[in-house]
Scaffold this motif. Structure first.
Motif, PDB file in Angstrom:
ATOM      1  N   ASN A  27      46.271  28.781  50.425  1.00 13.55           N
ATOM      2  CA  ASN A  27      45.256  29.287  51.299  1.00 13.55           C
ATOM      3  C   ASN A  27      46.393  30.379  52.162  1.00 13.55           C
ATOM      4  OD1 ASN A  27      44.537  29.457  54.674  1.00 13.55           O
ATOM      5  ND2 ASN A  27      42.711  29.032  53.289  1.00 13.55           N
ATOM      6  N   VAL A  36      50.793  36.157  45.870  1.00 14.90           N
ATOM      7  CA  VAL A  36      49.359  36.272  45.393  1.00 14.90           C
ATOM      8  C   VAL A  36      49.386  37.195  44.375  1.00 14.90           C
ATOM      9  CG1 VAL A  36      47.036  36.717  46.118  1.00 14.90           C
ATOM     10  CG2 VAL A  36      48.227  35.120  47.480  1.00 14.90           C
ATOM     11  N   LEU A  39      50.323  36.194  41.075  1.00 14.48           N
ATOM     12  CA  LEU A  39      49.797  34.980  40.251  1.00 14.48           C
ATOM     13  C   LEU A  39      49.083  35.716  38.964  1.00 14.48           C
ATOM     14  CD1 LEU A  39      48.324  33.107  43.112  1.00 14.48           C
ATOM     15  CD2 LEU A  39      49.736  32.267  41.727  1.00 14.48           C
ATOM     16  N   ASP A  40      48.935  36.934  39.068  1.00 11.52           N
ATOM     17  CA  ASP A  40      48.034  37.591  37.901  1.00 11.52           C
ATOM     18  C   ASP A  40      49.105  38.355  37.020  1.00 11.52           C
ATOM     19  OD1 ASP A  40      45.288  37.536  38.314  1.00 11.52           O
ATOM     20  OD2 ASP A  40      45.654  38.290  40.117  1.00 11.52           O
ATOM     21  N   MET A  45      49.816  30.096  35.619  1.00 10.78           N
ATOM     22  CA  MET A  45      49.678  29.383  37.085  1.00 10.78           C
ATOM     23  C   MET A  45      48.281  29.536  37.401  1.00 10.78           C
ATOM     24  SD  MET A  45      51.060  27.600  39.341  1.00 10.78           S
ATOM     25  CE  MET A  45      53.002  28.127  39.435  1.00 10.78           C
ATOM     26  N   ARG A  46      47.409  28.461  37.417  1.00 11.22           N
ATOM     27  CA  ARG A  46      46.128  28.572  38.013  1.00 11.22           C
ATOM     28  C   ARG A  46      45.951  28.593  39.449  1.00 11.22           C
ATOM     29  NH1 ARG A  46      41.704  23.916  36.454  1.00 11.22           N
ATOM     30  NH2 ARG A  46      39.921  24.566  37.898  1.00 11.22           N
ATOM     31  N   ALA A  47      45.403  29.479  40.061  1.00  7.42           N
ATOM     32  CA  ALA A  47      45.352  29.200  41.527  1.00  7.42           C
ATOM     33  C   ALA A  47      44.063  29.100  41.915  1.00  7.42           C
ATOM     34  CB  ALA A  47      45.373  30.811  42.006  1.00  7.42           C
ATOM     35  N   VAL A  48      44.064  27.772  42.819  1.00 12.48           N
ATOM     36  CA  VAL A  48      42.937  27.195  43.543  1.00 12.48           C
ATOM     37  C   VAL A  48      43.106  27.762  45.058  1.00 12.48           C
ATOM     38  CG1 VAL A  48      41.514  25.182  43.665  1.00 12.48           C
ATOM     39  CG2 VAL A  48      42.657  25.600  41.553  1.00 12.48           C
ATOM     40  N   LEU A  49      41.714  28.481  45.544  1.00  9.72           N
ATOM     41  CA  LEU A  49      41.778  28.561  46.959  1.00  9.72           C
ATOM     42  C   LEU A  49      41.097  27.467  47.833  1.00  9.72           C
ATOM     43  CD1 LEU A  49      41.787  30.563  49.194  1.00  9.72           C
ATOM     44  CD2 LEU A  49      39.747  31.495  48.357  1.00  9.72           C
ATOM     45  N   GLY A  50      41.330  27.154  48.858  1.00 12.01           N
ATOM     46  CA  GLY A  50      41.005  26.111  49.533  1.00 12.01           C
ATOM     47  C   GLY A  50      40.749  26.988  50.849  1.00 12.01           C
TER      48      GLY A  50
ATOM     49  N   TYR B 421      37.738  27.438  59.339  1.00 14.72           N
ATOM     50  CA  TYR B 421      38.799  26.410  59.592  1.00 14.72           C
ATOM     51  C   TYR B 421      38.208  25.381  60.471  1.00 14.72           C
ATOM     52  CZ  TYR B 421      42.005  29.567  57.187  1.00 14.72           C
ATOM     53  OH  TYR B 421      42.605  29.997  56.092  1.00 14.72           O
ATOM     54  N   TYR B 446      37.819  37.278  52.797  1.00 11.91           N
ATOM     55  CA  TYR B 446      38.826  37.715  53.654  1.00 11.91           C
ATOM     56  C   TYR B 446      39.019  39.113  53.594  1.00 11.91           C
ATOM     57  CZ  TYR B 446      39.863  32.437  53.642  1.00 11.91           C
ATOM     58  OH  TYR B 446      39.894  31.062  53.387  1.00 11.91           O
ATOM     59  N   LEU B 453      46.943  43.093  51.547  1.00 12.41           N
ATOM     60  CA  LEU B 453      47.213  43.269  50.031  1.00 12.41           C
ATOM     61  C   LEU B 453      47.561  44.525  49.987  1.00 12.41           C
ATOM     62  CD1 LEU B 453      47.639  41.344  47.728  1.00 12.41           C
ATOM     63  CD2 LEU B 453      45.497  42.142  46.921  1.00 12.41           C
ATOM     64  N   GLY B 462      45.073  41.627  40.488  1.00 11.53           N
ATOM     65  CA  GLY B 462      44.280  41.056  39.282  1.00 11.53           C
ATOM     66  C   GLY B 462      43.184  39.961  39.640  1.00 11.53           C
ATOM     67  N   PRO B 463      42.747  39.396  38.897  1.00  9.51           N
ATOM     68  CA  PRO B 463      41.495  38.699  39.112  1.00  9.51           C
ATOM     69  C   PRO B 463      41.667  37.514  39.841  1.00  9.51           C
ATOM     70  CG  PRO B 463      42.008  38.598  36.796  1.00  9.51           C
ATOM     71  CD  PRO B 463      42.739  39.738  37.369  1.00  9.51           C
ATOM     72  N   GLN B 464      42.965  36.464  39.654  1.00  6.86           N
ATOM     73  CA  GLN B 464      43.252  35.615  40.493  1.00  6.86           C
ATOM     74  C   GLN B 464      43.647  35.859  41.967  1.00  6.86           C
ATOM     75  OE1 GLN B 464      44.392  31.847  38.559  1.00  6.86           O
ATOM     76  NE2 GLN B 464      46.288  32.995  38.178  1.00  6.86           N
ATOM     77  N   ALA B 465      44.327  37.042  42.056  1.00  7.01           N
ATOM     78  CA  ALA B 465      44.669  37.578  43.356  1.00  7.01           C
ATOM     79  C   ALA B 465      43.339  37.938  44.185  1.00  7.01           C
ATOM     80  CB  ALA B 465      45.556  39.027  43.491  1.00  7.01           C
ATOM     81  N   GLY B 467      40.350  36.712  43.682  1.00  6.35           N
ATOM     82  CA  GLY B 467      39.702  35.311  43.737  1.00  6.35           C
ATOM     83  C   GLY B 467      40.182  34.670  44.947  1.00  6.35           C
ATOM     84  N   MET B 468      41.606  35.078  45.568  1.00  5.69           N
ATOM     85  CA  MET B 468      42.094  34.464  46.751  1.00  5.69           C
ATOM     86  C   MET B 468      41.357  35.065  47.999  1.00  5.69           C
ATOM     87  SD  MET B 468      44.153  32.026  45.751  1.00  5.69           S
ATOM     88  CE  MET B 468      42.909  31.696  44.672  1.00  5.69           C
TER      89      MET B 468
END
Lengths: 523, 523
Positions: A27, A36, A39-40, A45-50, B421, B446, B453, B462-465, B467-468
């Motif tokens: 988060n 962040v 991560l790409d 590394m798999r990123a999981v958003l909470g 939150y 967000y 960013l 990238g796609p993971q960033a 996605g966050m």
């Protein structure tokens, strides 16, 4: 890697991946944006958003309890760590390995005392076995490798790495080599022999187990010891993971209510602890003892968390010449229930339908008292509990467990009041397509606190006190709450409706929620 | 009182009530049950339940910003404090007076290191101006009186009282007399005169205001000073409360984006600070300065938070022989918007409809950039912001403000990601029948982090960033989330729908939520 000279974030993530860390529960905020972005740029590394940090920290706990290795966490400065604190506390009590990365302001920015500045180190210290602040981008990779080793150091813990923004964005060194965690210690033979004498002594003896000893190997060794000595064997009240079900040698757990735990322990004169503290009541109550050690009982320790406790149990069983055969749980399921929906009929439905090798996340509180009995003969499964007493663990623990074991069914037995602390986790369950079935016990109250109010001797509560324990006015609608976050949900009001809904949910991939409308436990 | 000899909890609550504390925002557990029981045994303390501690702490902040005096909070041990940490951090930055009571294990129970045991003092220290642990039931009342005085000590702060369970349940002494908080200091005349010289000096000068100076008196004095000296006047980026609207002398706020703040400050050669730190950027960015003080600008301080800063401003205006007349905001509202629903048309609708003496809770983030302009000529109102940067303040702040001022309309302008939150606060809004209208800007992202960013120089995410930073997959349905907690809600997709929904919501008592589906700010 896209750039020949990695920045601190890239080299750190590469180091973590090389050290076996594959998932980042995150988060993030502005100070984590280079992490962040990396991560790409770094594969693996798999990123999981909470959507809330308590989801992130609880998910990392669930992941590691099942995967047997740490995930990393990415939090945003002190307030992000604060939001994640309660489930880090639970992870601390579970001795769960977690690499807890807390982003911070750039090193040179801290002196401006910008609005988000706070004492991260103080807060981290209260939940971590190791806290370190990376001060340069060059040291970030070696700091990361060390964090993994510290998280994995037996018995496991939260290793917090505070990561300033400029440490992420400045040029760094190549990734660091993994650091092997210090292996657990081997318990000396004389300690094993002393435990053998303690359990063989006159009078009744108790072997009390915690930590990692409630897996199949540990429980088997404990039951061999019981067979050889006549000792009673108990597991701690809230284990991190207990293996159980048909064909598994299963140790009875001590009960939460101190009155009953005292009855279980009886008049033991000798108690041997294995990776567990002396039994004590969860809370203090006026006029009641805190310690649950029977009067005059001698207490000794076979192994602590830094030891290889399971190997110590096996050495003890061998030293006692214990038989290899031990009693295991018999197969058997309850009938599918009919009629009224109660916490007992919910338990029967669960017992009737629990799939093989399921992961059960138990935060059912008072509504769950029939669940262990009803599932004792179900196919083998793992049972995860609320280790630190900080409610709000179930939804995120289920998320993380499912990400660690995507092919196993996860069943979250979830109290209503507790669910409300971290309900945001349902959104992540939906996003990640996790195979989690949540059963919400909606009894419209903090039923456990109603019981506790009476137990502490606060008689005849008035309307304001009762209002503090009451989740009605207005009623919570968990079907809407789950659907609002993308989780399929339905409500069950009879035992037949519940059983059919559970059958459907377990047959489906992806997250599902069943709201079971049940009366509170009448205590 | 029902018993001639009060217990610690009863005598403490009576002391708090006698000291002017009338509301207790609570999320209690077993160790707080005697305190909870005493809420009925002692008259005068209203208990408000939150289903998550961040709701409780944010509500206490909102209450005190409006009421001008502290509420108390009741939290359950270290994990409860952790869950409440982020909004206590925001309250610390707002200098909000709060009596923060954290229940703990009984004094004699702590040595058992029971599952909920943790280092409460360390965590409390990071958000409190005062931390004290009551060690006996006899000292609880005097500790309580002192906590109120410490919370109220200028400029105000979080006074944390750690309260062991047995201190609550054992027999105590009579309630303690209120302790007068130390009054704010009077700024010496020579400091006032020095500030006058600094602002009269050659070149351009800036008067920079924070803390409590953005009320009507403080802003009037500041604008008098500007009229006498030609100094530019700015308020801090995120004030605790700013009074504004038609007929009010209103000071311009510095903007969040450092690039724009630098343009506002220009080439000032002299800056006088009033209850505010030197301007600095919220975060550090690669290659950009953290300090926003123009190069070569001399910085001096008229008053700090421990001073009576408003009185100092008035003394300075008088010393300068400043005129009494100051420019005030002109009355005027935007037209009711039509057509597409955008953050600009939402702003117009709010400007067109904002009721007199409203309390606006602004956690709209990027979606809110048109709101101040659109409401500048609306009837007078108070504007409360996210003071500490820890998102998740809006829903609870609105709850607390409404409890402090039940007859005033509260309008919460709320970003979607931030709302998640502490969304549990809607349940408390419904239970307490608060007159809060929430506008959720659902832009499925967000959005502020997308901007950040890019600002930190992380190009081509990238796609993971991405996605966050993305709140879609699955989409959040805020109508269901609000309704699931008993709050009436509807969705608006056009400007007309939104305007009509807002008109209906403002006309209704009780909480309402409007989900505005808007595109993210394109930056």
């Amino acid at each position: 890697m896209s750039d020949p000279t990695p920045n601190g974030a890239q080299s750190l993530i590469r180091t973590l991946v090389d050290s076996g860390v594959e998932v980042c529960f995150a988060n993030p905020g502005t100070s984590e944006m280079h992490f962040v972005a990396a991560l790409d740029e770094v594969p693996g590394m798999r990123a999981v958003l909470g959507l809330f940090e308590g989801v992130v920290t609880g998910a990392a706990d669930g992941y590691a309890r099942i995967a047997g290795k740490p995930a990393c966490i990415l939090l945003h400065l002190g307030p992000g760590l604060g939001n994640g604190f309660a489930n880090l506390h639970n992870a601390r009590r579970a001795h769960t390995p977690i690499v807890n990365i807390v982003g911070d302001h750039a090193t040179y920015h801290k002196r401006f005392d910008a609005p988000l500045e706070s004492d991260i180190d103080a807060v981290a210290g209260a939940v971590s076995t190791w806290v370190h602040r990376s001060m340069t981008s060059e040291s970030a990779p070696t700091d990361g490798a060390r964090a993994v080793a510290e998280a994995m150091r037996s018995p496991g813990g939260v290793a917090t790495l505070i990561l300033p923004a400029d440490v992420c964005w400045l040029e760094s060194t190549p990734p660091a080599a993994p650091v092997m965690p210090q292996p657990p210690a081997i318990v000396p033979q004389e300690v094993v022999d002393a435990a053998a004498r303690a359990l063989r002594s006159d009078g009744s003896s108790v072997l009390f187990l915690g930590g990692r000893t409630l897996d199949e190997r540990g429980q088997r060794a404990a039951l061999r010891i019981a067979a050889a000595t006549g000792a009673k064997v108990f597991g701690e009240v809230f284990p991190r993971v207990q293996r159980r079900g048909a064909g598994v040698p299963v140790v009875e757990r001590l009960t939460y209510l101190a009155e009953f735990a005292q009855m279980q322990l009886g008049d033991a004169t000798s108690m041997v602890l294995v990776d567990v503290p002396e039994p004590a009541s969860f809370f203090a109550y006026p006029g009641k003892p805190s310690s649950l050690v029977p009067e005059g009982c001698a207490v000794s320790t076979l192994a602590t968390g830094t030891d290889d406790a399971v190997a110590a149990l096996e050495a003890l069983a061998d030293a006692l010449g214990a038989p290899d055969d031990v009693p295991v749980a018999e197969a058997g399921r309850p009938e599918r229930p009919t009629g009224e929906l109660t916490i007992e009929s919910v338990a029967s439905a669960i017992g009737a339908l629990l799939p093989e090798n399921a992961i059960v996340i138990d935060e059912a509180q008072t509504s769950g008292i029939f669940n262990q009995g009803a599932t004792a003969g179900a196919p083998p499964h793992d049972w995860l509990t609320l280790t630190g007493g900080a409610i709000g663990i179930g939804v995120p623990l289920a998320l993380g467990a499912s990400i660690a074991a995507p092919d196993r069914p996860v069943l979250n037995l979830q109290a209503d009041g507790s669910a409300m602390y971290t309900l945001q986790g349902w959104w992540s369950q939906a996003r990640e397509g996790t195979n989690v079935t949540t059963v919400i016990y909606n009894n419209s109250s903090y039923a456990i606190l109603r019981m506790e109010l009476a137990r502490v001797g606060a008689d005849e509560p008035g309307p304001q006190a009762l209002g503090m324990l009451d989740l009605a006015r207005p009623d919570l609608d968990f079907v809407q709450l789950a659907q609002g976050m993308g989780v399929a949900a339905e409500r069950a009001q009879t035992a037949e409706e519940f059983t059919e809904a559970l059958e459907r949910a377990l047959a489906n991939d992806g997250p599902n929620l069943i709201e079971a409308i049940v009366p509170p436990l009448g205590l």
